[in-house]
Design an enzyme around this catalytic site. Sequence first.
Site, PDB file in Angstrom:
ATOM      1  N   TYR A   1       0.835  -1.206   0.000  1.00 30.53           N
ATOM      2  CA  TYR A   1       0.000   0.000   0.000  1.00 30.53           C
ATOM      3  C   TYR A   1       0.872   1.258   0.000  1.00 30.53           C
ATOM      4  CZ  TYR A   1      -3.126   3.661   1.634  1.00 30.53           C
ATOM      5  OH  TYR A   1      -3.820   4.835   1.750  1.00 30.53           O
TER       6      TYR A   1
ATOM      7  N   ASP B   1      -9.928   9.947   5.360  1.00 28.39           N
ATOM      8  CA  ASP B   1      -8.570  10.493   5.345  1.00 28.39           C
ATOM      9  C   ASP B   1      -8.631  11.983   5.092  1.00 28.39           C
ATOM     10  OD1 ASP B   1      -5.918  11.207   4.881  1.00 28.39           O
ATOM     11  OD2 ASP B   1      -5.493   9.454   3.650  1.00 28.39           O
TER      12      ASP B   1
ATOM     13  N   ASP C   1      -1.979   5.231   9.957  1.00 28.66           N
ATOM     14  CA  ASP C   1      -3.140   4.643   9.295  1.00 28.66           C
ATOM     15  C   ASP C   1      -3.649   3.464  10.111  1.00 28.66           C
ATOM     16  OD1 ASP C   1      -3.202   6.315   7.104  1.00 28.66           O
ATOM     17  OD2 ASP C   1      -2.987   4.725   5.624  1.00 28.66           O
TER      18      ASP C   1
END
Lengths: 127, 127
Positions: free
Chosen positions: B15, B39, B99
């Site tokens: 990712y 996000d 994240d």
Amino acid sequence: MSPSRDAIRATVENYVKSVASGTVDDVLALYAPGATVEDPVGTPVRATEAEIREFYGVVEPLAQTGEVITLKIAENNAAFVFRLVTHLGEQDLIMEVVDVMTFDDDARITSMRAFWSQEDMQTVPAS
Amino acid sequence: MSPSRDAIRATVENYVKSVASGTVDDVLALYAPGATVEDPVGTPVRATEAEIREFYGVVEPLAQTGEVITLKIAENNAAFVFRLVTHLGEQDLIMEVVDVMTFDDDARITSMRAFWSQEDMQTVPAS
């Protein structure tokens, strides 16, 4: 109104300090009424004060030092990496965890989720 | 069945690499159908492929390098710190983010939430 970044930062620093070397009451004082704790993520959520008190009661007697490594804040949410070192005589147990928290307007913790597994604990000779 | 830790680790590494220097299709291939993206945390959740595609389309043309700094896995959940450096001629824009992701049985991302704010971006002379 969202809590200020400084207020969130203070709660997080206080939390790690209290978990490491404070009392259960010190830790509980940082939580809002009705808060939830999921530690580690994937285990049952603790949703009553009695359950949360019992959880932190386990670590209260341990000799520990704690440190916030990285803290990111997004509105009334925070994610942070912290390191907890438990001093076990001739050995130190080092644990590194990512916690995610939400906060109320007074920067009290309304939820905590801890991301870690056995792999994130290691034992080293005491320094 | 939960995905293996290695499979989750591979998705996370992939990712960050794909966001930094891959195409939108590279990134989208890591997501499960029906996935959601928040996000930064606190902004509206992107819940359609078109919205997610548009989101990553903005960073696709940028010259970037990415690196996973810390990764914690708990069952089918992960939290990780990563650093993204965007090369803007004589300056580098450095961004450090936490994240949080959930994964399906094939270690495809089912949700992503990114914890950061303006404070987590800094511009430095290009190295």
